[in-house]
Write an enzyme that holds these catalytic residues in place. Sequence first.
Site, PDB file in Angstrom:
ATOM      1  N   THR A 136     157.381  77.666  74.466  1.00 37.88           N
ATOM      2  CA  THR A 136     157.368  77.968  73.125  1.00 37.88           C
ATOM      3  C   THR A 136     157.597  76.773  72.066  1.00 37.88           C
ATOM      4  O   THR A 136     158.476  75.952  72.413  1.00 37.88           O
ATOM      5  CB  THR A 136     158.110  79.165  72.772  1.00 37.88           C
ATOM      6  OG1 THR A 136     157.913  80.266  73.478  1.00 37.88           O
ATOM      7  CG2 THR A 136     158.057  79.528  71.141  1.00 37.88           C
ATOM      8  N   GLU A 137     156.863  76.597  71.277  1.00 37.56           N
ATOM      9  CA  GLU A 137     157.142  75.597  70.126  1.00 37.56           C
ATOM     10  C   GLU A 137     157.005  76.054  68.721  1.00 37.56           C
ATOM     11  O   GLU A 137     156.870  77.395  68.470  1.00 37.56           O
ATOM     12  CB  GLU A 137     156.029  74.491  70.235  1.00 37.56           C
ATOM     13  CG  GLU A 137     155.926  73.823  71.340  1.00 37.56           C
ATOM     14  CD  GLU A 137     154.733  72.680  71.588  1.00 37.56           C
ATOM     15  OE1 GLU A 137     154.272  72.376  70.723  1.00 37.56           O
ATOM     16  OE2 GLU A 137     154.732  72.189  72.813  1.00 37.56           O
TER      17      GLU A 137
ATOM     18  N   GLY B 228     175.692 109.368  64.649  1.00 36.35           N
ATOM     19  CA  GLY B 228     176.011 109.493  63.114  1.00 36.35           C
ATOM     20  C   GLY B 228     176.684 108.120  62.720  1.00 36.35           C
ATOM     21  O   GLY B 228     176.491 107.156  63.172  1.00 36.35           O
TER      22      GLY B 228
ATOM     23  N   GLN C 297     171.409 107.340  65.765  1.00 41.10           N
ATOM     24  CA  GLN C 297     171.185 108.365  64.661  1.00 41.10           C
ATOM     25  C   GLN C 297     172.304 109.684  65.270  1.00 41.10           C
ATOM     26  O   GLN C 297     172.951 110.352  64.345  1.00 41.10           O
ATOM     27  CB  GLN C 297     169.993 108.775  64.554  1.00 41.10           C
ATOM     28  CG  GLN C 297     169.824 109.898  63.512  1.00 41.10           C
ATOM     29  CD  GLN C 297     169.842 109.283  62.169  1.00 41.10           C
ATOM     30  OE1 GLN C 297     169.978 108.244  62.020  1.00 41.10           O
ATOM     31  NE2 GLN C 297     169.772 110.132  61.041  1.00 41.10           N
TER      32      GLN C 297
ATOM     33  N   ILE D 187     164.357  78.162  73.152  1.00 40.89           N
ATOM     34  CA  ILE D 187     164.501  77.989  74.645  1.00 40.89           C
ATOM     35  C   ILE D 187     165.942  78.484  75.246  1.00 40.89           C
ATOM     36  O   ILE D 187     166.689  77.992  75.210  1.00 40.89           O
ATOM     37  CB  ILE D 187     164.216  76.482  75.059  1.00 40.89           C
ATOM     38  CG1 ILE D 187     162.992  76.041  74.373  1.00 40.89           C
ATOM     39  CG2 ILE D 187     164.129  76.378  76.515  1.00 40.89           C
ATOM     40  CD1 ILE D 187     161.669  76.830  74.929  1.00 40.89           C
TER      41      ILE D 187
ATOM     42  N   ASN E 181     155.230  75.801  66.259  1.00 37.46           N
ATOM     43  CA  ASN E 181     153.948  76.283  65.700  1.00 37.46           C
ATOM     44  C   ASN E 181     153.168  76.803  66.676  1.00 37.46           C
ATOM     45  O   ASN E 181     151.840  76.923  66.699  1.00 37.46           O
ATOM     46  CB  ASN E 181     153.582  75.148  65.118  1.00 37.46           C
ATOM     47  CG  ASN E 181     154.124  74.822  63.892  1.00 37.46           C
ATOM     48  OD1 ASN E 181     154.552  75.644  62.930  1.00 37.46           O
ATOM     49  ND2 ASN E 181     154.367  73.473  63.727  1.00 37.46           N
TER      50      ASN E 181
ATOM     51  N   GLU F  63     158.083  86.365  74.942  1.00 38.57           N
ATOM     52  CA  GLU F  63     157.417  86.625  76.068  1.00 38.57           C
ATOM     53  C   GLU F  63     155.841  87.426  75.581  1.00 38.57           C
ATOM     54  O   GLU F  63     155.433  88.147  76.584  1.00 38.57           O
ATOM     55  CB  GLU F  63     157.889  87.272  77.205  1.00 38.57           C
ATOM     56  CG  GLU F  63     158.949  86.080  77.721  1.00 38.57           C
ATOM     57  CD  GLU F  63     159.515  86.675  79.037  1.00 38.57           C
ATOM     58  OE1 GLU F  63     158.829  87.336  79.915  1.00 38.57           O
ATOM     59  OE2 GLU F  63     160.780  86.621  79.310  1.00 38.57           O
TER      60      GLU F  63
END
Length: 380
Positions: free
Chosen positions: A125-126, A338, A335, A156, A128, A362
Amino acid sequence: MNITITEDDRMFADALNQFCQQEIAPAAADIDEDSLSATAHIPMLSDIGMMGMNLPEIYGGAGISAVALYLAVENLAGACGSTGSMLTAHFLATDSILLGGTEEQRQAWLPEAAAGTKLGAFALTEPNAGSNPAEMSTVAEKTKNGYRIRGVKHFISNAAAADFLIVYAKTDKSAGHRGISAFYLDRKSAGVEIGATERTMGLKGGHVFEVALDCEVPAENLLGGVAGNGFRIAMQVLDNGRVEIAASCTGIARAAYEAALCWANTREVNGHPIGEFQGLRWMIADMATDLEAARMFGLKAATKRQTGERFSLESAMAKLYASEAAGRITDQALQIHGGYGYTREMPLERYVRDVRIMRIYEGSSEIQRNIIGMTVLKNN
């Protein structure tokens, strides 16, 4: 397709679940509260062979089935989501070598990773280029002795603690995804700079980082020995990873569901357990159904994985359904508790935070829908 869980798979999963509940779960709250790195658990995970669970025995791995691996990840993530995230990120790196490396590269690099003496990171991953790796700007230019890699990777996992990174970079900028190659990179190489730990909403012990690269790698560190095969490797690795994400989601969702069951049977209103009220029973019914469906999707993908057939469709379905079901289950569990569920004295709000990223990394839910839609339309 028949989903088969063998007796060996069940015994393995039960023993591992007991270990995770005794040794991993007690530290989960502190890891989250203080953002401690889950890598602290590596020695004990190594001792029981978990660092190489995804690998064949020939490379020092556990040699277990894909179904057993699914169950193992589910149990680990159910005990501590951050530890599950750290381990599955390591699997992405070692799967890259297993699926894309030469036999010589596998023999050289995988045994230490399987033993837990070397930790891996998967650098795809980058800033952009997340959902579409073909848009990555990191490049690997041929030099006299190898390649010079320049670029920035983002989000990363394990990067600062890793001993090696599997870095994806373009060796041919004009070829789109066909110009992407994969490299094994020593994290201590000159020109590798790891940023500060990102501050995240959940999985606070599964540290993620930005990685800046301007470094040289020898030619023999190109995975598979052939430039341009990186995209294929990454897609195969992500198929595996999505099954493991589905397992992580199911594990955390199961922990939330079991907490809700206990609360519904013991918390009283006007002298009656709240589980006697129809509205709450319907919530429990929805949670139980979602959890069972998520596990079936995951086990179906794992079963297809261990046949050696392509399972991109099954992994996308498993990841999509489990990540979204886990969001519903953890929210409903909170929920049911509570106001107590909203406090940090209980793990419910941690479960909600930890599963939220599962719909993003991913391959986001939207990307999974694209994969599923295109595949179904193509095959009909």
